[in-house]
Design a protein around this motif. Structure first.
Motif, PDB file in Angstrom:
ATOM      1  N   THR A   5       0.990  -1.250   0.027  1.00 46.65           N
ATOM      2  CA  THR A   5      -0.108   0.004  -0.016  1.00 46.65           C
ATOM      3  C   THR A   5       0.868   1.286  -0.015  1.00 46.65           C
ATOM      4  OG1 THR A   5      -0.098   0.074   2.310  1.00 46.65           O
ATOM      5  CG2 THR A   5      -1.809  -1.227   1.258  1.00 46.65           C
ATOM      6  N   GLN A   6       0.372   2.232  -0.455  1.00 45.84           N
ATOM      7  CA  GLN A   6       1.037   3.613  -0.448  1.00 45.84           C
ATOM      8  C   GLN A   6      -0.023   4.578  -0.147  1.00 45.84           C
ATOM      9  OE1 GLN A   6       2.852   2.624  -4.902  1.00 45.84           O
ATOM     10  NE2 GLN A   6       3.361   4.703  -3.893  1.00 45.84           N
ATOM     11  N   SER A   7       0.658   5.671   0.696  1.00 48.08           N
ATOM     12  CA  SER A   7      -0.063   6.831   1.296  1.00 48.08           C
ATOM     13  C   SER A   7       0.694   8.031   1.223  1.00 48.08           C
ATOM     14  CB  SER A   7      -0.712   6.393   2.339  1.00 48.08           C
ATOM     15  OG  SER A   7       0.037   6.483   3.429  1.00 48.08           O
ATOM     16  N   PRO A   8       0.099   9.182   0.720  1.00 47.82           N
ATOM     17  CA  PRO A   8      -1.104   9.393   0.400  1.00 47.82           C
ATOM     18  C   PRO A   8      -1.167   8.970  -1.004  1.00 47.82           C
ATOM     19  CG  PRO A   8      -0.139  11.490   0.373  1.00 47.82           C
ATOM     20  CD  PRO A   8       0.679  10.290   1.045  1.00 47.82           C
ATOM     21  N   ARG A   9      -2.549   8.668  -1.716  1.00 45.31           N
ATOM     22  CA  ARG A   9      -2.735   8.641  -3.126  1.00 45.31           C
ATOM     23  C   ARG A   9      -2.518   9.667  -3.783  1.00 45.31           C
ATOM     24  NH1 ARG A   9      -5.437   4.279  -4.862  1.00 45.31           N
ATOM     25  NH2 ARG A   9      -4.240   4.811  -6.734  1.00 45.31           N
ATOM     26  N   HIS A  10      -3.024  10.881  -3.377  1.00 42.46           N
ATOM     27  CA  HIS A  10      -2.826  12.163  -4.087  1.00 42.46           C
ATOM     28  C   HIS A  10      -2.329  13.189  -2.920  1.00 42.46           C
ATOM     29  CE1 HIS A  10      -6.082  10.163  -6.436  1.00 42.46           C
ATOM     30  NE2 HIS A  10      -5.302  10.560  -7.413  1.00 42.46           N
ATOM     31  N   LYS A  11      -1.313  13.920  -3.611  1.00 43.29           N
ATOM     32  CA  LYS A  11      -0.657  14.900  -2.784  1.00 43.29           C
ATOM     33  C   LYS A  11      -0.110  16.365  -3.502  1.00 43.29           C
ATOM     34  CE  LYS A  11       1.633  16.699   1.141  1.00 43.29           C
ATOM     35  NZ  LYS A  11       1.175  16.868   2.270  1.00 43.29           N
ATOM     36  N   ILE A  12      -0.678  17.340  -3.127  1.00 47.12           N
ATOM     37  CA  ILE A  12      -0.379  18.753  -3.474  1.00 47.12           C
ATOM     38  C   ILE A  12       0.426  19.398  -2.545  1.00 47.12           C
ATOM     39  CG2 ILE A  12      -1.093  20.752  -4.779  1.00 47.12           C
ATOM     40  CD1 ILE A  12      -3.566  19.540  -5.569  1.00 47.12           C
ATOM     41  N   THR A  13       1.731  19.657  -3.085  1.00 49.34           N
ATOM     42  CA  THR A  13       2.523  20.533  -2.108  1.00 49.34           C
ATOM     43  C   THR A  13       3.380  21.692  -2.745  1.00 49.34           C
ATOM     44  OG1 THR A  13       4.362  20.004  -0.283  1.00 49.34           O
ATOM     45  CG2 THR A  13       4.698  19.198  -2.567  1.00 49.34           C
ATOM     46  N   GLU A  14       3.836  22.545  -1.940  1.00 50.02           N
ATOM     47  CA  GLU A  14       4.242  23.826  -2.546  1.00 50.02           C
ATOM     48  C   GLU A  14       6.090  23.456  -2.941  1.00 50.02           C
ATOM     49  OE1 GLU A  14       1.475  27.117  -0.784  1.00 50.02           O
ATOM     50  OE2 GLU A  14       3.451  26.832   0.107  1.00 50.02           O
ATOM     51  N   THR A  15       6.618  24.176  -3.597  1.00 46.28           N
ATOM     52  CA  THR A  15       7.858  24.172  -3.722  1.00 46.28           C
ATOM     53  C   THR A  15       8.755  24.415  -2.552  1.00 46.28           C
ATOM     54  OG1 THR A  15       7.789  24.905  -6.219  1.00 46.28           O
ATOM     55  CG2 THR A  15       9.891  25.324  -4.995  1.00 46.28           C
ATOM     56  N   GLY A  16       9.731  23.852  -2.226  1.00 43.56           N
ATOM     57  CA  GLY A  16      10.568  23.744  -1.324  1.00 43.56           C
ATOM     58  C   GLY A  16      10.151  22.991   0.257  1.00 43.56           C
ATOM     59  N   ARG A  17       8.876  22.662   0.137  1.00 48.56           N
ATOM     60  CA  ARG A  17       8.443  21.752   1.451  1.00 48.56           C
ATOM     61  C   ARG A  17       9.089  20.386   1.283  1.00 48.56           C
ATOM     62  NH1 ARG A  17       4.517  24.128   4.687  1.00 48.56           N
ATOM     63  NH2 ARG A  17       3.253  25.749   4.088  1.00 48.56           N
ATOM     64  N   GLN A  18       8.956  19.945   2.870  1.00 49.54           N
ATOM     65  CA  GLN A  18       9.502  18.375   2.863  1.00 49.54           C
ATOM     66  C   GLN A  18       8.235  17.526   2.794  1.00 49.54           C
ATOM     67  OE1 GLN A  18      10.897  16.357   6.552  1.00 49.54           O
ATOM     68  NE2 GLN A  18      12.945  16.523   5.571  1.00 49.54           N
ATOM     69  N   VAL A  19       8.327  16.484   1.834  1.00 43.04           N
ATOM     70  CA  VAL A  19       7.242  15.669   1.640  1.00 43.04           C
ATOM     71  C   VAL A  19       7.589  14.230   1.890  1.00 43.04           C
ATOM     72  CG1 VAL A  19       5.614  14.756  -0.070  1.00 43.04           C
ATOM     73  CG2 VAL A  19       6.164  17.287  -0.104  1.00 43.04           C
ATOM     74  N   ALA A  81      10.839  19.859  -2.061  1.00 49.08           N
ATOM     75  CA  ALA A  81      10.263  19.638  -3.378  1.00 49.08           C
ATOM     76  C   ALA A  81      10.236  20.650  -4.324  1.00 49.08           C
ATOM     77  CB  ALA A  81       8.603  19.494  -2.970  1.00 49.08           C
ATOM     78  N   ALA A  82      10.535  20.151  -5.787  1.00 52.41           N
ATOM     79  CA  ALA A  82      10.831  20.966  -6.877  1.00 52.41           C
ATOM     80  C   ALA A  82       9.779  20.598  -7.995  1.00 52.41           C
ATOM     81  CB  ALA A  82      12.040  20.666  -7.389  1.00 52.41           C
ATOM     82  N   SER A  83       9.314  21.597  -8.673  1.00 49.55           N
ATOM     83  CA  SER A  83       8.342  21.238  -9.731  1.00 49.55           C
ATOM     84  C   SER A  83       8.746  20.127 -10.506  1.00 49.55           C
ATOM     85  CB  SER A  83       8.245  22.701 -10.543  1.00 49.55           C
ATOM     86  OG  SER A  83       9.332  23.073 -11.065  1.00 49.55           O
ATOM     87  N   SER A  84      10.227  19.899 -10.699  1.00 43.81           N
ATOM     88  CA  SER A  84      10.528  18.908 -11.691  1.00 43.81           C
ATOM     89  C   SER A  84      10.128  17.619 -10.990  1.00 43.81           C
ATOM     90  CB  SER A  84      11.899  18.820 -11.859  1.00 43.81           C
ATOM     91  OG  SER A  84      12.716  18.950 -10.568  1.00 43.81           O
ATOM     92  N   GLN A  85       9.570  17.516  -9.668  1.00 45.02           N
ATOM     93  CA  GLN A  85       9.579  16.294  -9.076  1.00 45.02           C
ATOM     94  C   GLN A  85       8.149  15.886  -9.191  1.00 45.02           C
ATOM     95  OE1 GLN A  85      11.645  17.297  -5.226  1.00 45.02           O
ATOM     96  NE2 GLN A  85      12.883  15.636  -5.754  1.00 45.02           N
ATOM     97  N   THR A  86       7.272  16.651  -9.824  1.00 40.83           N
ATOM     98  CA  THR A  86       5.707  16.523 -10.134  1.00 40.83           C
ATOM     99  C   THR A  86       5.805  15.149 -10.777  1.00 40.83           C
ATOM    100  OG1 THR A  86       4.910  18.618  -9.926  1.00 40.83           O
ATOM    101  CG2 THR A  86       3.755  17.083 -11.033  1.00 40.83           C
ATOM    102  N   SER A  87       5.096  14.165 -10.366  1.00 46.48           N
ATOM    103  CA  SER A  87       5.230  12.742 -11.003  1.00 46.48           C
ATOM    104  C   SER A  87       4.119  11.827 -10.264  1.00 46.48           C
ATOM    105  CB  SER A  87       6.739  12.089 -10.857  1.00 46.48           C
ATOM    106  OG  SER A  87       6.585  11.067 -11.830  1.00 46.48           O
ATOM    107  N   VAL A  88       4.268  10.622 -10.845  1.00 47.70           N
ATOM    108  CA  VAL A  88       3.497   9.582 -10.237  1.00 47.70           C
ATOM    109  C   VAL A  88       4.662   8.524  -9.692  1.00 47.70           C
ATOM    110  CG1 VAL A  88       1.777   7.501 -10.373  1.00 47.70           C
ATOM    111  CG2 VAL A  88       1.437   9.687 -11.697  1.00 47.70           C
ATOM    112  N   TYR A  89       4.407   8.437  -8.421  1.00 50.88           N
ATOM    113  CA  TYR A  89       5.377   7.607  -7.677  1.00 50.88           C
ATOM    114  C   TYR A  89       4.922   6.157  -7.127  1.00 50.88           C
ATOM    115  CZ  TYR A  89       8.060  11.718  -7.163  1.00 50.88           C
ATOM    116  OH  TYR A  89       8.810  12.825  -7.654  1.00 50.88           O
ATOM    117  N   PHE A  90       5.588   5.292  -7.624  1.00 47.16           N
ATOM    118  CA  PHE A  90       5.324   3.627  -7.413  1.00 47.16           C
ATOM    119  C   PHE A  90       6.251   2.995  -6.386  1.00 47.16           C
ATOM    120  CE2 PHE A  90       1.548   3.153  -9.892  1.00 47.16           C
ATOM    121  CZ  PHE A  90       1.897   4.100 -11.068  1.00 47.16           C
TER     122      PHE A  90
END
Lengths: 113, 112
Positions: A5-19, A81-90
């Motif tokens: 299992t993975q969580s969260p399934r969807h996440k929106i964050t701002e540039t510079g934040r740790q996720v 976090a950077a905009s280039s890290q917008t993606s789907v992670y598996f």
């Protein structure tokens, strides 16, 4: 039944934040993997672990870190976090390093604004 | 960088037709695997063929491996609309500690 299992399934964050993205498997597999999937690039390996306290860099590890404190979990952290890290992670796990199949989680869609 | 490269990138066929996807790779392998990914989901393992095998079947799937040409093919016979998905090959390098390397995938559309 065993699962991953993975969580969260969807996440929106701002540039510079740790996720941190969570991955949990009940297969009791020693081997766990993190991938990102982007259009035109297929699946690219970020980090992987062959057991507790073992972590290794993959093809696209810059900006990501993992730690393995138990068999079941391999959290993936984006330090800033950077905009280039917008993606789907598996996340995936396997009974062996390469000789056996991998079992995949459902994925986390991350958007960095 | 990806070792496996699938061909074609996209394939559209009618229901009932056969679908063939190809995968080429660069280095020696222990095994080659095929995975399916439905839209918005994780990958699901379909079949594994070892380097000393030439052909393998599983239901409507037939996989061939030619190590001299460093290539594999996945044949789906009598395709159904439910086969619509992306298909990926993944190679397990001969060096035991190296993880699977995935290709970029073939997008298959089966039209009812």
């Amino acid at each position: 039944d065993a699962e991953i299992t993975q969580s969260p399934r969807h996440k929106i964050t701002e540039t510079g934040r740790q996720v941190t993205l969570a991955c949990h498997q009940t297969w009791n597999h020693n081997n766990m993997f993190w991938y990102r999937q982007d259009l035109g690039h297929g699946l690219r390996l970020i980090h992987y672990s062959y057991g507790v306290q073992d972590t290794n860099k993959g093809e696209v590890s810059d900006g990501y870190s993992v730690s393995r404190s138990n068999t079941e979990d391999l959290p993936l952290t984006l330090e800033s976090a950077a905009s280039s890290q917008t993606s789907v992670y598996f996340c995936a796990s396997s009974a062996s390093k390469g000789a056996r199949e991998q079992y995949f989680g459902p994925g986390t869609r991350l958007t960095v604004t | 960088s990806q070792q496996g490269e699938e061909d074609p990138q996209a394939l559209s066929i009618q229901e009932g037709e056969n679908a063939t996807m190809n995968c080429s790779y660069k280095t020696s392998i222990n095994n080659l695997q095929w995975y399916r990914q439905n839209s918005g989901r994780g990958l699901v393992h379909l079949i594994l063929i070892r380097s000393n095998e030439r052909e393998k079947h599983s239901g409507r799937l037939r996989v061939t491996l030619d190590t001299s040409k460093k290539s594999s093919s996945l044949l789906i016979t009598a395709s159904r609309a439910a086969d619509t998905a992306s298909y990926f090959c993944a190679t397990a390098p001969n060096s035991g500690n190296t993880p699977l390397v995935f290709g970029k995938g073939t997008r298959l559309s089966v039209i009812a």
